[in-house]
Write a protein that holds these residues in place. Structure first.
Motif, mmCIF file in Angstrom:
data_model
loop_
_atom_site.group_PDB
_atom_site.id
_atom_site.type_symbol
_atom_site.label_atom_id
_atom_site.label_comp_id
_atom_site.label_asym_id
_atom_site.label_seq_id
_atom_site.Cartn_x
_atom_site.Cartn_y
_atom_site.Cartn_z
ATOM 1 N N LYS A 77 21.520 17.637 21.742
ATOM 2 C CA LYS A 77 20.986 16.488 22.090
ATOM 3 C C LYS A 77 21.430 15.298 21.474
ATOM 4 O O LYS A 77 21.646 15.254 20.273
ATOM 5 N N LYS A 78 22.054 14.199 22.194
ATOM 6 C CA LYS A 78 22.451 12.992 21.763
ATOM 7 C C LYS A 78 21.325 11.954 21.618
ATOM 8 O O LYS A 78 20.717 11.808 22.781
ATOM 9 N N VAL A 79 21.402 10.984 20.739
ATOM 10 C CA VAL A 79 20.454 10.018 20.790
ATOM 11 C C VAL A 79 20.933 8.786 20.909
ATOM 12 O O VAL A 79 21.979 8.235 20.131
ATOM 13 N N ALA A 80 20.756 8.079 21.857
ATOM 14 C CA ALA A 80 21.277 6.800 22.320
ATOM 15 C C ALA A 80 20.764 5.576 21.606
ATOM 16 O O ALA A 80 19.641 5.232 22.008
ATOM 17 N N THR A 81 21.644 5.104 20.799
ATOM 18 C CA THR A 81 21.017 3.794 19.856
ATOM 19 C C THR A 81 21.401 2.576 20.816
ATOM 20 O O THR A 81 20.895 1.491 20.460
ATOM 21 N N GLU A 82 22.231 2.486 21.544
ATOM 22 C CA GLU A 82 22.627 1.485 22.471
ATOM 23 C C GLU A 82 22.445 1.928 24.009
ATOM 24 O O GLU A 82 22.780 3.133 24.274
ATOM 25 N N PRO A 134 9.850 4.170 22.318
ATOM 26 C CA PRO A 134 9.035 3.787 21.302
ATOM 27 C C PRO A 134 9.965 4.187 19.987
ATOM 28 O O PRO A 134 9.676 3.196 19.116
ATOM 29 N N ASP A 135 10.968 5.006 19.889
ATOM 30 C CA ASP A 135 11.553 5.243 18.639
ATOM 31 C C ASP A 135 12.910 4.388 18.491
ATOM 32 O O ASP A 135 13.662 4.434 17.548
ATOM 33 N N GLY A 136 13.097 3.650 19.522
ATOM 34 C CA GLY A 136 14.245 2.869 19.450
ATOM 35 C C GLY A 136 15.384 3.367 20.293
ATOM 36 O O GLY A 136 16.167 2.514 20.599
ATOM 37 N N SER A 137 15.393 4.428 20.961
ATOM 38 C CA SER A 137 16.462 4.970 21.271
ATOM 39 C C SER A 137 16.415 4.529 22.903
ATOM 40 O O SER A 137 15.575 4.044 23.235
ATOM 41 N N TRP A 138 17.337 4.907 23.599
ATOM 42 C CA TRP A 138 17.387 4.551 25.151
ATOM 43 C C TRP A 138 17.567 6.005 26.040
ATOM 44 O O TRP A 138 18.324 7.050 25.519
ATOM 45 N N LEU A 139 16.824 5.828 26.995
ATOM 46 C CA LEU A 139 17.069 6.845 27.969
ATOM 47 C C LEU A 139 17.240 6.311 29.513
ATOM 48 O O LEU A 139 16.497 5.248 29.759
ATOM 49 N N TRP A 140 17.803 6.861 30.439
ATOM 50 C CA TRP A 140 18.059 6.447 31.868
ATOM 51 C C TRP A 140 16.645 6.688 32.295
ATOM 52 O O TRP A 140 16.023 7.583 32.411
ATOM 53 N N VAL A 141 16.048 5.694 33.283
ATOM 54 C CA VAL A 141 15.066 5.703 34.103
ATOM 55 C C VAL A 141 15.352 5.913 35.635
ATOM 56 O O VAL A 141 15.061 6.725 36.535
#
Length: 117
Positions: free
Chosen positions: A4-9, A102-109
């Motif tokens: 699991k990678k967390v996207a910060t940008e 909410p945690d500041g990370s990004w996910l694709w919609v």
């Protein structure tokens, strides 16, 4: 295998996609999306939600593609939404919309990996 990678940008998502796809990590690929995201792949088809997106990526990684990172374009960010795009090495263009979580990370919609004008 889950990495699991967390996207910060927002553009982290595109970078991680290439890494995870080349590793054959279906769980990691699905984790780049919000639970109700929409993926337009293969062209002409829509996959909505993690279960359908998982099926698409199971078939995709079964073909064992070797992806090359394309040229990421600067993300266009407005509040908690971002438009991301990349030009792939074959000239195809990807277009996605990401949302800040909410945690500041990004996910694709929304993900249109092969944009055709």
């Amino acid at each position: 295998m889950t990495n699991k990678k967390v996207a910060t940008e927002p553009n982290d998502l595109g970078k991680y996609f290439v890494e995870l796809a080349n590793a054959g990590d279906v769980d990691g690929l699905v984790a780049l999306y919000e639970p109700d995201a929409v993926l337009a792949f293969p062209p002409g088809n829509l996959a909505t939600g993690h279960a359908e997106i998982r099926k698409v990526y199971e078939q995709f990684v079964a073909a064992a593609p070797v992806l090359e990172p394309g040229r990421l374009h600067p993300a266009l960010v407005s509040g908690d939404l971002a438009l991301t795009a990349a030009t792939l090495t074959n000239g195809d263009v990807t277009v996605e919309i990401a949302r800040r979580q909410p945690d500041g990370s990004w996910l694709w919609v929304l993900d249109q990996p092969v944009f055709q004008a």
